[in-house]
Scaffold this active site. Structure first.
Site, PDB file in Angstrom:
ATOM      1  N   HIS A   1       0.836  -1.194   0.000  1.00  0.00           N
ATOM      2  CA  HIS A   1       0.000   0.000   0.000  1.00  0.00           C
ATOM      3  C   HIS A   1       0.875   1.248   0.000  1.00  0.00           C
ATOM      4  CE1 HIS A   1      -3.278  -2.748   1.215  1.00  0.00           C
ATOM      5  NE2 HIS A   1      -4.073  -1.816   0.720  1.00  0.00           N
TER       6      HIS A   1
ATOM      7  N   LYS B   1      -0.380   4.804   4.663  1.00  0.00           N
ATOM      8  CA  LYS B   1      -1.259   3.856   5.366  1.00  0.00           C
ATOM      9  C   LYS B   1      -0.693   3.576   6.749  1.00  0.00           C
ATOM     10  CE  LYS B   1      -3.720  -0.537   4.804  1.00  0.00           C
ATOM     11  NZ  LYS B   1      -5.014   0.091   5.152  1.00  0.00           N
TER      12      LYS B   1
END
Length: 289
Positions: free
Chosen positions: A178, A182
């Site tokens: 990600h 995040k």
């Protein structure tokens, strides 16, 4: 507008039902200034299958008091960003929430008070958070999923089937990537996949998860489900489930390139939740799997 009712931005039906002639459900977006919040604001405003009736941000946020569309740098949407979540929820039929655990737990109680469908895409929820969300679900519909895309939920189902078909000679590893901002790891989607793999093998993920490896760890324990986490750049989301056996490997992979896939799934869940009995649901329920 009538030609678009029941359709998303691609012209696809979101609910499987004809909404022509019916009042469109009003939806509030929490965390309006975030990446998912802005994606949801644009999607709902343009969908023709729902009405954008509220946008919520935390107290003191610079967006509060501004038109949501103007705050995003575009034209007005006719919805003023507010920090009064309960007042916003009171005029809505659904709330879509991709915020943080503490905020989501608070929103769950308020959405239940307003009897609004609460769609939760928030990840990183702890056991206490989940217990409080379950309590709220006694009074309202809650649809919660670590990932709301159709492709990921198909991958979850396939992972369970493959894990059930293979014995412990096949090691299971879940790799996820990600963007750099995040804050939780492994991702909610990775944990969904881990739960599916564990269910396929008839075990509890908590008993077999290997979530951190560093230094001299010794050989891999048979039956473990391992997790590896990558963070960097602007990666939307990539997940792979690897079944590694003697002499062969099976890799199941999903790559998200556009955050709107999660927004479309969340909107579909909000519409599906209308008329459902109070309780906790997930995207498997929404998609009829």
């Amino acid at each position: 507008m009538s030609d678009q009712q029941g359709q998303d931005l691609t012209g696809q039906d979101l609910t499987g039902q004809d909404l022509t002639g019916q009042d469109l459900p009003g939806i509030v977006v929490t965390g309006a200034s975030g990446r998912m919040g802005q994606t949801l604001l644009r999607l709902i405003a343009a969908s023709g299958s729902a009405r954008l009736v509220g946008a919520v941000e935390r107290e003191g946020h610079p967006w509060v008091g501004q038109d949501a569309g103007v705050a995003m740098g575009g034209g007005p949407l006719g919805v003023t960003v507010t920090d009064d979540a309960l007042a916003a929820f009171a005029q809505a039929q659904a709330v879509i929430d991709f915020t943080g655990p503490a905020a989501t737990v608070g929103f769950a109680a308020l959405a239940a008070q307003a009897r609004a469908v609460h769609v939760i895409g928030t990840t990183g929820l702890g056991e206490d958070d989940l217990a409080r969300i379950s309590a709220a679900a006694r009074h309202a519909v809650i649809v919660r999923a670590g990932n709301m895309s159709l492709g990921v939920n198909l991958l979850v189902g396939i992972t369970r089937q493959v894990a059930a078909a293979l014995d412990v000679e096949f090691d299971i590893e879940i790799v996820e990537a990600h963007h750099a901002r995040k804050v939780d790891a492994p991702s909610g989607t990775a944990l969904m996949l881990g739960e599916a793999a564990a269910a396929g093998r008839g075990v509890r993920l908590a008993d077999v998860a290997a979530r951190g490896r560093d230094g001299v760890t010794g050989p891999r324990r048979a039956g473990d489900i391992g997790f590896a986490v990558l963070r960097g750049g602007d990666i939307v989301g990539e997940h792979e489930v690897l079944f590694a056996g003697p002499g062969e490997r099976i890799a199941l992979r999903h790559v998200a390139t556009d955050r709107s896939i999660f927004a479309r799934g969340a909107l579909r869940a909000a519409l599906w939740g209308q008329g459902q009995a109070p309780g906790e649901y997930d995207m498997m329920d929404v998609l009829g799997f």
